[in-house]
Design a protein around this motif. Structure first.
Motif, PDB file in Angstrom:
ATOM      1  N   ALA A   1      19.072  23.753  14.351  1.00  0.00           N
ATOM      2  CA  ALA A   1      17.982  22.797  14.155  1.00  0.00           C
ATOM      3  C   ALA A   1      18.467  21.580  13.377  1.00  0.00           C
ATOM      4  N   GLU A   2      19.266  21.822  12.351  1.00  0.00           N
ATOM      5  CA  GLU A   2      19.775  20.691  11.572  1.00  0.00           C
ATOM      6  C   GLU A   2      20.637  19.774  12.431  1.00  0.00           C
ATOM      7  N   LYS A   3      21.548  20.349  13.201  1.00  0.00           N
ATOM      8  CA  LYS A   3      22.427  19.536  14.049  1.00  0.00           C
ATOM      9  C   LYS A   3      21.613  18.703  15.038  1.00  0.00           C
ATOM     10  N   GLN A   4      20.590  19.318  15.616  1.00  0.00           N
ATOM     11  CA  GLN A   4      19.774  18.607  16.597  1.00  0.00           C
ATOM     12  C   GLN A   4      19.018  17.450  15.956  1.00  0.00           C
TER      13      GLN A   4
ATOM     14  N   GLY B   1       0.808  -1.213   0.000  1.00  0.00           N
ATOM     15  CA  GLY B   1       0.000   0.000   0.000  1.00  0.00           C
ATOM     16  C   GLY B   1       0.840   1.262   0.000  1.00  0.00           C
ATOM     17  N   VAL B   2       0.198   2.364   0.392  1.00  0.00           N
ATOM     18  CA  VAL B   2       0.826   3.679   0.386  1.00  0.00           C
ATOM     19  C   VAL B   2       1.066   4.126   1.825  1.00  0.00           C
ATOM     20  N   PHE B   3       2.265   4.631   2.072  1.00  0.00           N
ATOM     21  CA  PHE B   3       2.662   5.036   3.417  1.00  0.00           C
ATOM     22  C   PHE B   3       3.227   6.448   3.406  1.00  0.00           C
ATOM     23  N   VAL B   4       3.075   7.137   4.540  1.00  0.00           N
ATOM     24  CA  VAL B   4       3.781   8.399   4.724  1.00  0.00           C
ATOM     25  C   VAL B   4       5.266   8.065   4.854  1.00  0.00           C
ATOM     26  N   ARG B   5       6.067   8.798   4.133  1.00  0.00           N
ATOM     27  CA  ARG B   5       7.482   8.462   4.007  1.00  0.00           C
ATOM     28  C   ARG B   5       8.244   8.659   5.309  1.00  0.00           C
ATOM     29  N   VAL B   6       9.219   7.782   5.541  1.00  0.00           N
ATOM     30  CA  VAL B   6      10.155   7.909   6.649  1.00  0.00           C
ATOM     31  C   VAL B   6      11.451   8.487   6.081  1.00  0.00           C
ATOM     32  N   LEU B   7      11.879   9.616   6.619  1.00  0.00           N
ATOM     33  CA  LEU B   7      13.080  10.258   6.107  1.00  0.00           C
ATOM     34  C   LEU B   7      14.346   9.577   6.621  1.00  0.00           C
ATOM     35  N   ALA B   8      15.417   9.767   5.880  1.00  0.00           N
ATOM     36  CA  ALA B   8      16.743   9.339   6.302  1.00  0.00           C
ATOM     37  C   ALA B   8      17.551  10.562   6.728  1.00  0.00           C
ATOM     38  N   VAL B   9      18.690  10.312   7.362  1.00  0.00           N
ATOM     39  CA  VAL B   9      19.567  11.407   7.772  1.00  0.00           C
ATOM     40  C   VAL B   9      19.919  12.289   6.584  1.00  0.00           C
ATOM     41  N   GLN B  10      20.216  11.658   5.443  1.00  0.00           N
ATOM     42  CA  GLN B  10      20.602  12.416   4.255  1.00  0.00           C
ATOM     43  C   GLN B  10      19.486  13.351   3.804  1.00  0.00           C
ATOM     44  N   ASP B  11      18.238  12.923   3.988  1.00  0.00           N
ATOM     45  CA  ASP B  11      17.099  13.771   3.623  1.00  0.00           C
ATOM     46  C   ASP B  11      17.061  15.031   4.483  1.00  0.00           C
ATOM     47  N   VAL B  12      17.299  14.863   5.770  1.00  0.00           N
ATOM     48  CA  VAL B  12      17.277  16.010   6.683  1.00  0.00           C
ATOM     49  C   VAL B  12      18.353  17.016   6.297  1.00  0.00           C
ATOM     50  N   VAL B  13      19.550  16.518   6.016  1.00  0.00           N
ATOM     51  CA  VAL B  13      20.652  17.399   5.612  1.00  0.00           C
ATOM     52  C   VAL B  13      20.284  18.164   4.340  1.00  0.00           C
ATOM     53  N   ASP B  14      19.693  17.462   3.388  1.00  0.00           N
ATOM     54  CA  ASP B  14      19.342  18.107   2.119  1.00  0.00           C
ATOM     55  C   ASP B  14      18.228  19.126   2.298  1.00  0.00           C
ATOM     56  N   ILE B  15      17.244  18.819   3.146  1.00  0.00           N
ATOM     57  CA  ILE B  15      16.162  19.765   3.415  1.00  0.00           C
ATOM     58  C   ILE B  15      16.727  21.073   3.965  1.00  0.00           C
ATOM     59  N   TYR B  16      17.664  20.969   4.892  1.00  0.00           N
ATOM     60  CA  TYR B  16      18.221  22.191   5.473  1.00  0.00           C
ATOM     61  C   TYR B  16      19.116  22.922   4.490  1.00  0.00           C
ATOM     62  N   ARG B  17      19.755  22.204   3.587  1.00  0.00           N
ATOM     63  CA  ARG B  17      20.515  22.873   2.533  1.00  0.00           C
ATOM     64  C   ARG B  17      19.574  23.724   1.669  1.00  0.00           C
ATOM     65  N   VAL B  18      18.449  23.156   1.314  1.00  0.00           N
ATOM     66  CA  VAL B  18      17.471  23.881   0.500  1.00  0.00           C
ATOM     67  C   VAL B  18      16.882  25.049   1.285  1.00  0.00           C
ATOM     68  N   ARG B  19      16.603  24.842   2.562  1.00  0.00           N
ATOM     69  CA  ARG B  19      16.044  25.924   3.378  1.00  0.00           C
ATOM     70  C   ARG B  19      16.995  27.113   3.437  1.00  0.00           C
ATOM     71  N   ARG B  20      18.293  26.860   3.592  1.00  0.00           N
ATOM     72  CA  ARG B  20      19.250  27.968   3.612  1.00  0.00           C
ATOM     73  C   ARG B  20      19.231  28.720   2.279  1.00  0.00           C
TER      74      ARG B  20
ATOM     75  N   HIS C   1      10.859  22.193  20.141  1.00  0.00           N
ATOM     76  CA  HIS C   1      10.215  23.348  19.510  1.00  0.00           C
ATOM     77  C   HIS C   1      10.316  24.642  20.307  1.00  0.00           C
ATOM     78  N   GLU C   2      10.220  24.548  21.634  1.00  0.00           N
ATOM     79  CA  GLU C   2      10.076  25.775  22.424  1.00  0.00           C
ATOM     80  C   GLU C   2      11.253  26.742  22.261  1.00  0.00           C
ATOM     81  N   PRO C   3      12.520  26.285  22.258  1.00  0.00           N
ATOM     82  CA  PRO C   3      13.617  27.245  22.099  1.00  0.00           C
ATOM     83  C   PRO C   3      13.586  27.987  20.765  1.00  0.00           C
ATOM     84  N   TYR C   4      13.068  27.340  19.727  1.00  0.00           N
ATOM     85  CA  TYR C   4      13.062  27.974  18.413  1.00  0.00           C
ATOM     86  C   TYR C   4      11.967  29.031  18.277  1.00  0.00           C
ATOM     87  N   LEU C   5      11.010  29.016  19.182  1.00  0.00           N
ATOM     88  CA  LEU C   5      10.002  30.072  19.189  1.00  0.00           C
ATOM     89  C   LEU C   5      10.668  31.420  19.467  1.00  0.00           C
ATOM     90  N   GLY C   6      11.590  31.433  20.423  1.00  0.00           N
ATOM     91  CA  GLY C   6      12.343  32.654  20.696  1.00  0.00           C
ATOM     92  C   GLY C   6      13.181  33.071  19.496  1.00  0.00           C
TER      93      GLY C   6
END
Length: 236
Positions: free
Chosen positions: A217-220, A81-100, A184-189
């Motif tokens: 956030a990326e490091k965490q 069937g169809v599932f919500v995707r599980v990210l890998a470490v590499q995905d997180v790194v790439d997401i933050y590269r794009v965000r920057r 989440h709470e520290p990033y609100l500030g």
């Protein structure tokens, strides 16, 4: 002289347009639910349940699934069937590269004020209300909305749509954190400080704050992913 458009040809395309438009709307709903944290990674999406709840056909739903699979939010597993995707470490790194590339560039090129900061201000206020009520999922959603509002300052429909997909994918990463308040709470500030710098039209400070925020956030997230997902062997 060029031949005119044959109405019969366009009439034959009408049904395709209707299906595509409905599928787009269904995809928007599911994308929003993912970005708001209601559909966590690894969740199986039942065609019967979702098509019944939304009042759409299975074909329309399957087209929406295909759209979201292309966006890397869902994954289809043969015979399962169809599932919500599980990210890998590499995905997180790439997401933050794009965000920057997106967010820091938007702030850097804002030009002279005034800036329309209503959306960013509303997101910070929503985050503060969520934190006061210990509503940590809602705080995560407010954070997503804040950074969408930053991207929207560019006033580019294409860039805003790109950021919407990136942030929906990012929300999949949030679920790895055991203590959403601690995450989440520290990033609100941080959002409040970025907003204050933008209100003061101090773009250099705003970009520096934003870059530091994204680095932290990326490091965490990468540290936590490395501990729990071990490179992301789940559905990709």
């Amino acid at each position: 002289m060029a031949a005119g458009v044959d109405p019969a040809v366009l009439a034959g395309d009408r049904a395709l347009l209707g299906r595509a438009s409905t599928a787009d709307r269904v995809a928007d709903i599911l994308r929003t639910r993912i970005s708001e944290g209601y559909l966590p990674p690894g969740s199986k999406l039942s065609e019967d349940v979702i098509s019944g709840a939304l009042g759409v056909s299975r074909n329309t739903l399957r087209e929406a699934f295909r759209l979201l699979t292309h966006e890397k939010l869902l994954v289809h597993e043969l015979n399962r069937g169809v599932f919500v995707r599980v990210l890998a470490v590499q995905d997180v790194v790439d997401i933050y590269r794009v965000r920057r590339l997106i967010e820091c560039s938007v702030v850097r090129h804002l030009g002279a004020p005034p800036y329309d900061l209503a959306g960013a201000g509303d997101a910070v206020a929503a985050g503060e209300r969520a934190a006061a009520g210990a509503q940590w999922r809602e705080l995560g959603t407010a954070d997503i909305h804040f950074h969408q509002a930053v991207a929207d300052l560019a006033r580019s429909t294409r860039l805003s749509e790109l950021m919407t997909g990136v942030l929906a994918e990012l929300r999949l990463a949030f679920h790895v954190m055991d203590d959403p308040r601690e995450f989440h709470e520290p990033y609100l500030g941080g959002n409040r400080r970025i907003l204050s710098a933008l209100e003061a039209a101090d773009l250099v400070k705003a970009e520096l704050l934003l870059a530091s925020y994204l680095d932290d956030a990326e490091k965490q997230l990468v540290r936590r992913y490395s501990e729990t997902v071990a490179g992301g062997d789940g559905p990709r």
